[in-house]
Write an enzyme that holds these catalytic residues in place. Structure first.
Site, short mmCIF file in Angstrom:
data_model
loop_
_atom_site.label_atom_id
_atom_site.label_comp_id
_atom_site.label_asym_id
_atom_site.label_seq_id
_atom_site.Cartn_x
_atom_site.Cartn_y
_atom_site.Cartn_z
N ASN A 1 2.62 -11.14 10.57
CA ASN A 1 1.97 -10.39 11.64
C ASN A 1 0.96 -11.31 12.28
O ASN A 1 0.07 -11.81 11.60
CB ASN A 1 1.21 -9.21 11.02
CG ASN A 1 2.01 -7.94 11.05
OD1 ASN A 1 2.53 -7.55 12.07
ND2 ASN A 1 2.09 -7.30 9.89
N GLU B 1 -9.34 0.22 5.48
CA GLU B 1 -8.15 0.81 6.09
C GLU B 1 -7.12 1.21 5.05
O GLU B 1 -7.05 0.64 3.97
CB GLU B 1 -7.45 -0.12 7.08
CG GLU B 1 -8.07 -1.43 7.30
CD GLU B 1 -7.36 -2.26 8.35
OE1 GLU B 1 -6.12 -2.26 8.40
OE2 GLU B 1 -8.07 -2.93 9.09
N CYS C 1 -2.56 -6.43 7.91
CA CYS C 1 -3.67 -6.43 6.98
C CYS C 1 -5.04 -6.70 7.61
O CYS C 1 -5.30 -7.79 8.09
CB CYS C 1 -3.41 -7.49 5.92
SG CYS C 1 -1.70 -7.51 5.46
N SER D 1 2.26 -12.90 -3.95
CA SER D 1 2.26 -13.48 -2.61
C SER D 1 2.45 -14.99 -2.75
O SER D 1 1.49 -15.72 -2.93
CB SER D 1 0.94 -13.18 -1.91
OG SER D 1 0.79 -11.79 -1.78
N LEU D 2 3.69 -15.40 -2.67
CA LEU D 2 4.00 -16.82 -2.90
C LEU D 2 3.86 -17.60 -1.60
O LEU D 2 3.11 -18.56 -1.51
CB LEU D 2 5.41 -16.92 -3.47
CG LEU D 2 5.78 -18.25 -4.11
CD1 LEU D 2 4.89 -18.57 -5.30
CD2 LEU D 2 7.25 -18.24 -4.56
N CYS E 1 -7.04 -16.39 2.42
CA CYS E 1 -5.72 -16.76 2.94
C CYS E 1 -5.82 -16.93 4.47
O CYS E 1 -6.39 -16.09 5.15
CB CYS E 1 -4.68 -15.69 2.59
SG CYS E 1 -4.46 -15.50 0.83
N CYS F 1 -12.32 -9.36 1.47
CA CYS F 1 -11.62 -10.10 0.43
C CYS F 1 -12.17 -11.52 0.40
O CYS F 1 -12.60 -12.04 1.43
CB CYS F 1 -10.12 -10.14 0.76
SG CYS F 1 -9.12 -11.00 -0.47
N SER G 1 0.11 -6.07 -5.66
CA SER G 1 0.38 -7.37 -5.05
C SER G 1 -0.81 -8.30 -5.25
O SER G 1 -1.96 -7.92 -5.03
CB SER G 1 0.64 -7.17 -3.56
OG SER G 1 0.80 -8.40 -2.91
N GLY H 1 -8.15 -6.66 0.24
CA GLY H 1 -8.67 -6.95 -1.09
C GLY H 1 -7.64 -7.57 -2.01
O GLY H 1 -6.44 -7.50 -1.76
N GLU H 2 -8.15 -8.20 -3.07
CA GLU H 2 -7.28 -8.78 -4.09
C GLU H 2 -7.41 -7.90 -5.34
O GLU H 2 -8.45 -7.93 -6.01
CB GLU H 2 -7.71 -10.23 -4.36
CG GLU H 2 -7.13 -10.89 -5.60
CD GLU H 2 -5.61 -10.73 -5.74
OE1 GLU H 2 -4.88 -11.03 -4.79
OE2 GLU H 2 -5.18 -10.29 -6.82
N CYS I 1 -0.35 2.41 1.42
CA CYS I 1 -0.85 1.07 1.15
C CYS I 1 -2.36 1.18 1.08
O CYS I 1 -3.01 1.47 2.09
CB CYS I 1 -0.40 0.15 2.29
SG CYS I 1 -1.09 -1.50 2.19
N CYS J 1 -4.56 -14.19 7.07
CA CYS J 1 -4.90 -12.78 6.80
C CYS J 1 -6.22 -12.40 7.45
O CYS J 1 -7.19 -13.15 7.40
CB CYS J 1 -4.97 -12.58 5.28
SG CYS J 1 -5.41 -10.90 4.82
N1 SAH Z 1 -4.53 -9.78 -2.06
C1 SAH Z 1 -3.24 -9.29 -2.39
C2 SAH Z 1 -2.86 -7.98 -1.74
C3 SAH Z 1 -3.24 -7.74 -0.30
S1 SAH Z 1 -2.32 -8.54 0.94
C4 SAH Z 1 -2.19 -10.37 -2.13
O1 SAH Z 1 -2.55 -11.43 -1.68
O2 SAH Z 1 -1.03 -10.15 -2.46
C5 SAH Z 1 -0.72 -7.85 0.92
C6 SAH Z 1 0.34 -8.79 1.44
O3 SAH Z 1 0.22 -8.98 2.86
C7 SAH Z 1 0.25 -10.17 0.84
O4 SAH Z 1 1.53 -10.64 0.55
C8 SAH Z 1 -0.38 -10.96 1.95
O5 SAH Z 1 -0.18 -12.32 1.78
C9 SAH Z 1 0.30 -10.36 3.15
N2 SAH Z 1 -0.37 -10.63 4.43
C10 SAH Z 1 -1.66 -10.83 4.70
N3 SAH Z 1 -1.86 -11.08 6.00
C11 SAH Z 1 -0.66 -11.04 6.58
C12 SAH Z 1 -0.19 -11.22 7.91
N4 SAH Z 1 -1.00 -11.51 8.90
N5 SAH Z 1 1.15 -11.11 8.11
C13 SAH Z 1 1.99 -10.81 7.11
N6 SAH Z 1 1.62 -10.64 5.85
C14 SAH Z 1 0.30 -10.75 5.58
#
Ligand code: SAH
Length: 342
Positions: free
Chosen positions: A287, A89, A330, A211-212, A113, A109, A188, A156-157, A102, A116
């Protein structure tokens, strides 16, 4: 067959010369591709013998649009199929200051997380530089306009696909390519510490976003498996190195989850962590993903969190939720596609 989008102009020049064609054809060919002409035979100013050689050796890897969703706020979400049928996407966001995209960097991935959707089926494969780039070329044709900002925040990362992502940034940034400035590109990462050092050494001017999502290792481990590998402390040290090398301010992303990481105490701990760093915090109301139990924080909690950070002098923004009516979180659209076709 090779995807021509994986080549830089320099590389295509060399190939043409090796194949007894003029080097300047490379610029002509890429100009056509950037303008949305994706058939070699229609490239009117290119000589027939070059066209024949290109056709025999290359394809123009523009993905096929499977679904195009328009949000009320102008966001467009694309579900697209790559040449091998894998589905990813891409999201196009329209702002007053220009159009942002984006892009996805991997099919799926493997970071796992827990909030996600992209990671639910694991990582299928990395995208090539050309496949990441093709998302922008497609978007520009769809909106009949230019993309001015790129965020590597799709599925993806990016740092888990390091060399392809670096090549993508070079292609996008090249004056002969899309000519998008490095400062208009944000990468990111969930925090692959050794790769942050490697990226810093490249001395690019891109924005690094981390992404902290938590202010203690314990809480972070509950949300993100990668926290078992690298501590917040190690990430912050790597960020310091990044800032020292590049002079760039780091963005910290913090997805707010109801009752989990959105308390006043979390906010104060975050302030302590970031005190004295050249940084910016982007609060993301999470989300909600069907397959995940995480819930979005209440507006009141989000605002309170924001106010605490601001009161401690930490520059903070709350991410505008765009495209929430079109499954823009995402990986959600891809997931629903996979579920429907299974
Ligand atoms: N892998 C990378 C980039 C992709 S995710 C990363 O982890 O940064 C992009 C951002 O969306 C990240 O900050 C991720 O943690 C966040 N994200 C993923 N799923 C989400 C969700 N359901 N709601 C809000 N943010 C989300």
């Amino acid at each position: 067959m090779i995807n021509i989008l994986d080549l830089s102009q320099e590389e295509l020049k060399n190939w043409l010369q090796d194949n007894n064609e003029k080097a300047f054809r490379a610029e002509q060919v890429f100009n056509w591709i950037y303008k949305g002409q994706w058939d070699f035979k229609e490239m009117k100013n290119v000589n027939t013998s070059a066209i024949d050689k290109l056709t025999a050796n290359f394809y123009i890897g523009i993905p096929k649009v499977l679904e195009k969703l328009y949000s009320k706020d102008g966001t467009i979400k694309l579900l697209i199929a790559l040449s091998d049928g894998n589905v990813i996407e891409t999201v196009i966001m329209k702002y007053k200051h220009g159009n942002s995209i984006c892009v996805s960097t991997q099919v799926g991935c493997r970071m796992g997380c827990r909030f996600c959707a992209s990671t639910l089926g694991g990582r299928i494969r990395d995208l090539t530089a050309g496949e990441i780039l093709s998302q922008i070329l497609l978007a520009e044709v769809i909106i009949s306009g230019k993309i001015s900002n790129v965020v590597l925040m799709g599925s993806g990362e990016p740092l888990d696909n390091f060399s392809n992502v670096i090549k993508f940034i070079e292609l996008v940034n090249s004056p002969k390519g899309l000519n998008i400035g490095q400062r208009h590109i944000t990468l990111s990462t969930c925090g692959l510490v050794p790769k942050i050092y490697e990226l810093a050494d490249k001395k690019l001017q891109i924005t690094l976003a981390i992404s902290l999502h938590a202010s203690t290792d314990e809480k972070r481990k509950e949300m993100m498996p990668i926290a078992n590998r690298y501590s917040i402390n190690e990430i912050l040290q790597a960020c310091k190195y990044y800032t020292d090398k590049t002079n760039r301010r780091i963005t910290f992303e913090y997805a707010l989850v109801k009752g989990s990481n959105d308390t006043k105490e979390d906010a104060y701990k975050l302030c302590d962590l970031l005190k004295g760093t050249l940084s910016h915090v982007n609060l993301i109301p999470i989300n909600e993903v069907t397959e995940r139990e995480y819930q979005r924080s209440e507006d009141r909690a989000i605002l309170e969190f924001y106010n605490i950070l601001m009161s401690k002098g930490i520059e903070t923004t709350i991410r505008r939720e765009m495209g929430s009516d079109i499954n823009a979180a995402c990986g959600q659209l891809r997931r629903s596609y996979i579920d429907a076709t299974r």
